[in-house]
Design a protein around this motif. Sequence first.
Motif, short mmCIF file in Angstrom:
data_model
loop_
_atom_site.label_atom_id
_atom_site.label_comp_id
_atom_site.label_asym_id
_atom_site.label_seq_id
_atom_site.Cartn_x
_atom_site.Cartn_y
_atom_site.Cartn_z
N PRO A 165 0.83 -1.40 0.04
CA PRO A 165 0.07 0.05 0.03
C PRO A 165 0.84 1.19 0.08
O PRO A 165 0.60 2.02 -0.72
CB PRO A 165 -0.88 -0.20 1.48
CG PRO A 165 -0.91 -1.61 1.42
CD PRO A 165 0.52 -2.27 1.17
N THR A 166 1.97 1.33 0.69
CA THR A 166 2.74 2.61 0.88
C THR A 166 3.29 2.87 -0.57
O THR A 166 3.33 3.93 -1.15
CB THR A 166 4.03 2.43 1.71
OG1 THR A 166 3.28 2.16 3.10
CG2 THR A 166 4.74 3.40 1.91
N SER A 225 0.39 4.05 -2.98
CA SER A 225 0.09 5.13 -2.75
C SER A 225 0.95 6.45 -3.16
O SER A 225 0.32 7.39 -3.59
CB SER A 225 -0.03 5.51 -1.08
OG SER A 225 1.15 5.24 -0.51
N GLU A 226 2.19 6.22 -3.24
CA GLU A 226 3.25 7.17 -3.53
C GLU A 226 3.03 7.26 -5.10
O GLU A 226 3.13 8.39 -5.94
CB GLU A 226 4.62 6.74 -3.17
CG GLU A 226 5.01 6.78 -1.75
CD GLU A 226 6.22 6.30 -1.26
OE1 GLU A 226 7.05 5.43 -2.37
OE2 GLU A 226 6.59 6.39 -0.19
N ILE A 274 0.38 6.62 -6.86
CA ILE A 274 -1.04 7.29 -7.16
C ILE A 274 -0.79 8.92 -7.08
O ILE A 274 -1.44 9.55 -7.89
CB ILE A 274 -2.20 6.99 -6.30
CG1 ILE A 274 -2.52 5.53 -6.52
CG2 ILE A 274 -2.98 7.85 -6.09
CD1 ILE A 274 -3.42 4.83 -5.46
N GLN A 275 -0.11 9.36 -6.03
CA GLN A 275 0.10 10.79 -5.89
C GLN A 275 1.01 11.27 -7.09
O GLN A 275 0.92 12.70 -7.37
CB GLN A 275 0.63 11.05 -4.65
CG GLN A 275 -0.46 10.66 -3.49
CD GLN A 275 -0.07 11.24 -2.25
OE1 GLN A 275 -0.10 12.54 -1.83
NE2 GLN A 275 0.71 10.58 -1.47
N ALA A 277 -4.25 13.20 -3.66
CA ALA A 277 -5.19 12.89 -2.72
C ALA A 277 -5.58 13.84 -1.78
O ALA A 277 -4.70 14.26 -1.22
CB ALA A 277 -4.96 11.47 -2.40
N ILE A 282 -5.37 9.79 2.60
CA ILE A 282 -5.15 8.48 2.18
C ILE A 282 -5.07 7.66 3.45
O ILE A 282 -4.46 7.88 4.51
CB ILE A 282 -3.89 8.38 1.51
CG1 ILE A 282 -3.67 9.24 0.08
CG2 ILE A 282 -3.27 7.14 1.36
CD1 ILE A 282 -2.51 9.24 -0.42
N LEU A 306 -4.18 3.75 4.55
CA LEU A 306 -3.65 2.58 4.22
C LEU A 306 -4.17 1.44 5.18
O LEU A 306 -4.13 1.53 6.27
CB LEU A 306 -2.07 2.56 4.45
CG LEU A 306 -1.55 3.89 3.53
CD1 LEU A 306 0.02 3.50 3.69
CD2 LEU A 306 -1.68 3.72 1.89
N ILE A 357 -6.25 0.17 0.10
CA ILE A 357 -6.12 1.56 0.10
C ILE A 357 -7.50 2.55 0.06
O ILE A 357 -8.04 2.24 -0.73
CB ILE A 357 -5.26 2.44 -0.46
CG1 ILE A 357 -3.86 1.56 -0.59
CG2 ILE A 357 -4.95 3.83 -0.62
CD1 ILE A 357 -2.69 2.14 -1.92
N LEU A 417 -8.91 6.01 -0.57
CA LEU A 417 -8.57 7.43 -1.28
C LEU A 417 -9.94 8.30 -1.02
O LEU A 417 -10.79 7.95 -1.42
CB LEU A 417 -7.98 7.26 -2.57
CG LEU A 417 -6.71 6.58 -3.01
CD1 LEU A 417 -6.59 6.34 -4.23
CD2 LEU A 417 -5.62 7.27 -2.06
#
Length: 359
Positions: free
Chosen positions: A304-305, A308-309, A311-312, A317, A320, A322, A327, A329
């Motif tokens: 997930p970490t 998420s990076e 995605i941004q 977002a 977020i 986790l 995740i 969002l």
Amino acid sequence: MYNNSRDPPNQILLLILNSLPSSFPLNNSFIHQKFNQYGDINKILIFERGKTTKAFVEFHELKSAIQARRQLNGCNIQGGKMIIHFSRLKNLNLEIVDNSRGTDYTQASSNSQNSDSILNSRTDENNQLDLTNHISQTQSPRANSSPIRNEQINRLLESDDEDDLTIWKQAIPQNISEFHPDIQKLLQQRQSRLLRILNFDSKITGKMIYNVFSKFGNLEEILYEKSLSRAFIKYQSVNQAIIAKEYLNNIQFFDSQIRIYYEPLQSLQPTSFQDEYMIYYHDNQQFNTSPLSSNLLITCVQDPTEISEQIQMFAKAKEIKLGVNNIHLTMYSNADALKIIAVFSDYEFQNQKMNIILK
């Protein structure tokens, strides 16, 4: 051809008269004189509430009703405007409005010597009556013999909403020949399960289009004409296409605002090597649609970490959260959510495909 009415042609017309001056005593005789030139009239019923006057006119023949609507729809009446629609009523039964503003001209025509007295007997002395109060106070056995008689008239009269007839509102101008050809096409659209989407951003791929539009229904075909920034998408049902168009038309999709139109059902064929053409099979499976939202749940996430990076990098977002393998969002807009759906749906990371759910 329904002549732009919401409902198919019917012998009964619904009249909606707006902004009539209070000094103008609208009655059945006036309406009869206005409409009788187009054919024999069976019945007229006037009912008034608020700022709008409403009436039903029942013709003896369907062609007379069609002609009357064609000629009189939108005309000026004493400074007010008259809009005419084909009614959904099958029969205008005046028993429930006995001694009110209903006139039965079939009875009047059966006795010509007494026609004048019959035409006026129900209108002149009752013009000041409130139709709703009269019906609620009427206790005659005839009026109550059938509880379902003219249910639609009762519904209209008993409603407290002054706009209770907006279901008959005029959706399309009568004469559209004066409009630009593109505007005419817009007005003449018919709902279809085939959509034509214009103005795609140059970075969009066929897979990204599938990722977004498949959130609103089962897709059967996609033809993406990249050189024209255009795509054709065929859904499994008309309802699915309607939902997709409702949510996605005019929305910002990356750096372009897409436009969506209904297209007559046709065979889709690629015409150049740049075109992307895809066919999908669903075995008529049921599809449960969720509304477009800025809230997303991404499942089957191994790291997930890391995700998420990534995605941004595409959209910032607002929040977020986790989880172990998921995740949550919250994006700043639906347009940002579409970016994430387009790029990361079925995205394979560490040998596992991620799934995105609209929340």
